[in-house]
Design an enzyme around this catalytic site. Structure first.
Site, mmCIF file in Angstrom:
data_model
loop_
_atom_site.group_PDB
_atom_site.id
_atom_site.type_symbol
_atom_site.label_atom_id
_atom_site.label_comp_id
_atom_site.label_asym_id
_atom_site.label_seq_id
_atom_site.Cartn_x
_atom_site.Cartn_y
_atom_site.Cartn_z
ATOM 1 N N SER A 75 12.180 9.647 1.807
ATOM 2 C CA SER A 75 11.863 10.514 2.952
ATOM 3 C C SER A 75 12.551 10.011 4.223
ATOM 4 O O SER A 75 13.076 10.801 5.014
ATOM 5 C CB SER A 75 10.349 10.538 3.179
ATOM 6 O OG SER A 75 9.698 11.116 2.081
ATOM 7 N N ASP A 111 3.003 12.152 -4.653
ATOM 8 C CA ASP A 111 4.126 11.857 -5.552
ATOM 9 C C ASP A 111 3.765 10.788 -6.591
ATOM 10 O O ASP A 111 4.508 10.568 -7.546
ATOM 11 C CB ASP A 111 5.341 11.377 -4.751
ATOM 12 C CG ASP A 111 5.945 12.505 -3.914
ATOM 13 O OD1 ASP A 111 5.709 13.683 -4.240
ATOM 14 O OD2 ASP A 111 6.647 12.197 -2.938
HETATM 15 C C1 S3P Z 1 8.342 14.776 1.326
HETATM 16 C C2 S3P Z 1 7.139 15.430 1.373
HETATM 17 C C3 S3P Z 1 6.329 15.727 0.180
HETATM 18 C C4 S3P Z 1 6.757 14.870 -1.004
HETATM 19 C C5 S3P Z 1 8.243 14.831 -1.174
HETATM 20 C C6 S3P Z 1 8.910 14.269 0.066
HETATM 21 C C7 S3P Z 1 9.076 14.565 2.583
HETATM 22 O O1 S3P Z 1 6.509 17.088 -0.173
HETATM 23 O O2 S3P Z 1 6.140 15.350 -2.187
HETATM 24 O O3 S3P Z 1 8.589 14.019 -2.288
HETATM 25 O O4 S3P Z 1 10.040 13.767 2.601
HETATM 26 O O5 S3P Z 1 8.713 15.186 3.593
HETATM 27 P P1 S3P Z 1 5.623 18.254 0.496
HETATM 28 O O6 S3P Z 1 5.968 18.358 1.925
HETATM 29 O O7 S3P Z 1 6.015 19.495 -0.267
HETATM 30 O O8 S3P Z 1 4.194 17.867 0.275
#
Ligand code: S3P
Length: 445
Positions: free
Chosen positions: A24, A318
């Site tokens: 992220s 996750d």
């Molecule tokens: C992420 C947010 C999450 C996560 C993804 C990465 C991000 O998704 O599951 O692996 O980097 O903002 P969602 O925003 O759909 O919950």
């Protein structure tokens, strides 16, 4: 990269290692430094398929990105209004974070763009970003009225809105924060749960006046140019989670995971495993890239079944496939509920986690919004599939470490999406993991 992995369990895991940079944070670092004024340096960048897609699309928008090594990236920022109309469709690969954040960044530009990705991306819901962006005045076309990519964005002037997110999602929140920076007012976003806050932290560090008041985030046009970044990305706790569970469920193990991000919006898995009885300690706490980090020490422990639900689910969303693996070894019943978001990840992770762990002998049932595991049950080697989902591939690999007999994982190359070197890391810690290219039919032992 291996097409298939074969795992032979029964070995203790010992030693210390780094895990790759946070996915992220790596995405955001490249995207945000592209609209900063000046040169940014990002060390510890995640060299995985998803983050490479972000570099690729930023180049498509006229940004120079230099890769000094696969994890050391220099971005020459073009300023808030310096992005250029792309000459081609922007290919976001398999990355939900890339397409959703980028749509927010591009919706208020003075040029047109088209965003697309893999077949998996074209199945993931985009209405959650398209609906609020349209309320802001964005011109967006997409399949099924904008519910699915490809998305075509027309040059638009955006207005600020006040919006309550229907799901706790950092991608949607970040999309609207970015769009809010291209309006003349104050965009107010209310979030239903504590979704990861890396966007807010990083933009604040770059001088953007983002404010967080409880569950409300304010975004507005920055008066000053964004300051470039010079950061080392913390290790990804979502990758560390596989090793935390491996260290907990394999006998006689002790692992130290170095410089892992412990942002409280991400540590749900540590809290959950600890409640189940895991022995995880934070050592040498510090800071990197405006984020808290620590060395994580884990050793073998007995687990007990526990129930997880409510707003904490977003802080470990996750990690639920690997939590399911831990639950197979916990005494009693583990229940995960309120996790319907799992159904719209890279795969329907409720269905894929349940079907593959069952092939290994787990007692696991799917529910509408999660799963129920009864444990402990011995796991048996089987031939299973990643379904092209990196987190499922890694969860099954860890299950293989405690299975009786060999486990074969088809389509295992996907581990590199978020954890390049996963197999080599496990081997260095003592696991027997072989990589090869011949695939097996599923269900075979
Ligand atoms: C992420 C947010 C999450 C996560 C993804 C990465 C991000 O998704 O599951 O692996 O980097 O903002 P969602 O925003 O759909 O919950």
């Amino acid at each position: 990269m291996a097409d298939i992995l074969t795992i032979h369990g029964g070995r203790a895991l010992r030693g210390q290692c780094h895990v790759p940079g946070d996915k992220s944070i790596s995405h955001r670092a490249v995207m945000f430094s592209a609209i900063a004024d000046g040169r940014s340096r990002i060390r510890g960048f995640l060299d995985g398929g998803d983050c490479r897609a972000t570099i690729h699309v930023m180049r498509g928008l006229g940004v120079r990105v230099e890769e000094r090594s696969s994890t050391d990236v220099v971005v020459y920022g073009v300023g808030l209004h310096g992005l250029q109309e792309p000459a081609d469709v922007l290919d976001c690969g398999n990355s939900g974070t890339t397409i959703r954040l980028l749509t927010g960044l591009l919706a208020g530009q003075s040029f047109n763009s088209i965003l697309n990705g893999t077949e998996q991306i074209r199945r993931r819901p985009m209405g959650r970003i398209v609906d609020p962006l349209r309320l802001m005045g964005a011109q967006i076309l997409g399949r099924q009225g904008g519910r699915f990519a490809p998305l075509a964005l027309g040059a638009s002037k955006l207005k600020a809105i006040e919006y309550t997110l229907p799901v706790a999602s950092a991608q949607v929140k970040s999309c609207l924060i970015l769009a809010g920076m291209y309006t003349n007012g104050l965009t107010i976003i209310h979030e239903p749960g504590p979704a990861r806050d890396h966007t807010e932290r990083m933009l604040q560090a770059m001088g953007v006046p983002i404010q967080t008041l409880g569950r409300t985030v304010h975004s507005e046009r920055p008066e000053e140019p964004l300051k470039p970044l010079d950061i080392t990305v913390p290790g990804d706790i979502s990758s560390a989670a596989f090793l935390l569970v491996a260290g907990t469920i394999t006998p006689d193990s002790q692992l130290t995971l170095l410089d892992v991000g412990i942002n409280p919006t991400r540590t749900g898995i540590v809290d959950a495993l600890s409640e189940m009885g895991a022995k995880i300690r934070y050592r040498d706490e510090g800071e990197a890239a405006g984020e808290p980090i620590a060395n994580l020490v884990v050793e073998t422990a007995e687990l007990r079944g526990t129930t997880f639900g409510g707003e904490r689910i977003v802080t470990m969303i996750d990690e639920l496939p690997i939590l399911a693996v831990a639950a197979t070894q916990a005494r009693g019943r583990t229940v995960v509920r309120d996790a319907q978001e799992l159904r719209v990840k890279e795969t329907d992770r409720i269905a894929t986690t349940v079907s593959e762990l069952r092939k290994m002998g787990a007692s696991i049932e799917a529910t509408d919004d999660g799963f129920v595991v009864n444990g402990p049950t011995p796991l048996y080697g089987a031939t299973v599939s990643s379904h092209d989902d990196h987190r499922l591939a890694m969860a099954l690999t860890i299950a293989g470490l405690i299975a009786k007999g060999g486990t074969t994982i088809n389509k295992a190359y996907v581990t590199a999406d978020s954890f390049p070197g996963f197999e080599a890391t496990l081997r260095a810690l003592g696991a027997v993991v072989q990589e090869n290219t011949e695939s097996r039919s599923e269900g075979e032992a």
